[in-house]
Design a protein around this motif. Structure first.
Motif, PDB file in Angstrom:
ATOM      1  N   THR A  39       9.945  37.195 105.920  1.00  0.00           N
ATOM      2  CA  THR A  39      10.180  35.753 105.904  1.00  0.00           C
ATOM      3  C   THR A  39      10.472  35.377 107.349  1.00  0.00           C
ATOM      4  O   THR A  39      11.182  36.089 108.057  1.00  0.00           O
ATOM      5  CB  THR A  39      11.352  35.400 104.978  1.00  0.00           C
TER       6      THR A  39
ATOM      7  N   PHE B 159       8.630  30.112 106.988  1.00  0.00           N
ATOM      8  CA  PHE B 159       7.342  30.608 106.523  1.00  0.00           C
ATOM      9  C   PHE B 159       7.581  31.836 105.671  1.00  0.00           C
ATOM     10  O   PHE B 159       8.265  32.770 106.085  1.00  0.00           O
ATOM     11  CB  PHE B 159       6.434  30.953 107.705  1.00  0.00           C
TER      12      PHE B 159
ATOM     13  N   ILE C 188       2.523  34.227 104.762  1.00  0.00           N
ATOM     14  CA  ILE C 188       2.011  33.479 105.910  1.00  0.00           C
ATOM     15  C   ILE C 188       2.007  34.439 107.098  1.00  0.00           C
ATOM     16  O   ILE C 188       3.040  34.955 107.489  1.00  0.00           O
ATOM     17  CB  ILE C 188       2.881  32.243 106.228  1.00  0.00           C
TER      18      ILE C 188
ATOM     19  N   GLU D   8      -1.194  32.622 111.662  1.00  0.00           N
ATOM     20  CA  GLU D   8      -1.179  31.263 111.118  1.00  0.00           C
ATOM     21  C   GLU D   8      -0.091  30.389 111.747  1.00  0.00           C
ATOM     22  O   GLU D   8      -0.092  29.167 111.559  1.00  0.00           O
ATOM     23  CB  GLU D   8      -0.981  31.308 109.598  1.00  0.00           C
ATOM     24  N   LEU D   9       0.822  30.992 112.481  1.00  0.00           N
ATOM     25  CA  LEU D   9       1.940  30.258 113.077  1.00  0.00           C
ATOM     26  C   LEU D   9       1.651  29.761 114.490  1.00  0.00           C
ATOM     27  O   LEU D   9       2.428  28.981 115.033  1.00  0.00           O
ATOM     28  CB  LEU D   9       3.191  31.152 113.122  1.00  0.00           C
TER      29      LEU D   9
ATOM     30  N   ASP E  17       1.938  26.031 115.247  1.00  0.00           N
ATOM     31  CA  ASP E  17       3.322  25.543 115.151  1.00  0.00           C
ATOM     32  C   ASP E  17       4.135  25.946 116.378  1.00  0.00           C
ATOM     33  O   ASP E  17       4.948  25.169 116.879  1.00  0.00           O
ATOM     34  CB  ASP E  17       3.979  26.087 113.888  1.00  0.00           C
TER      35      ASP E  17
END
Length: 180
Positions: free
Chosen positions: A149, A163, A167, A171-172, A175
């Motif tokens: 997490t 997230f 995830i 994919e971050l 952000d």
């Protein structure tokens, strides 16, 4: 209160003030060496290497989910370095949920609680079923549900996003770039 107000012990034993990371975007991750998500160490390291001037990953090993990190702190550190080339800071193995959770994780959860499972998503449904069968009490609160997490923290120490394990680090990136 924000992330910079907390302290934690590095995997080597010395106490670190998270205030040392003021001015950097932080990604705090509860990790495990024997989890299906363990390969995410590679993606986390790539993000750290790419953005390290303005960004840091902080890894917190935990053995609270199916005993997936039973090793000693030294063994965990060696495993991460040898298998995934991890150079980002690792901290001592710690509880990330429950009454013995590290105060940092209690704070993270209070700022960004779990929003629930999307039972129409195959991966999330699988984790819902796994949790319901093995840790039904985990379904009753906004706590951390599994290893990897991730909590994204602004340069000012504010928790801006959470997230879930499915995830991936890749994919971050968008952000992270927005906060840098």
């Amino acid at each position: 209160m924000n992330i910079h107000d907390f302290k934690a012990k590095a995997i080597t034993g010395e106490e670190i003030s998270l205030g040392e990371y003021k001015g950097k975007v932080i990604l705090i991750v509860n990790t495990a060496s024997k989890c299906g998500f363990t390969p995410q160490f590679s993606g986390l390291e790539k993000l750290y290497e790419k953005y390290r001037d303005h960004f840091v990953v902080l890894g917190f090993p935990s053995n609270q989910f199916f005993d997936q990190d039973p090793a000693s702190n030294d063994e965990i550190q060696n495993f991460c370095q040898l298998n995934f080339g991890v150079t980002f800071p690792l901290f001592e193995k710690t509880d990330v949920r429950g009454e013995n959770a590290h105060p940092l994780f209690k704070f993270l959860i209070s700022q960004k609680p779990f929003k629930g499972f999307d039972l129409n998503d195959d991966i999330e449904k699988k984790f819902y079923d796994l949790t319901k069968e093995n840790y039904p009490e985990f379904l009753e609160d906004g706590s951390i549900k599994w290893n990897f997490t991730k909590f994204l923290v602004s340069k000012e120490g504010e928790v801006v996003a959470r997230f879930e394990p499915w995830i991936t680090p890749e994919e971050l990136e968008g952000d992270i770039e927005k906060l840098i």
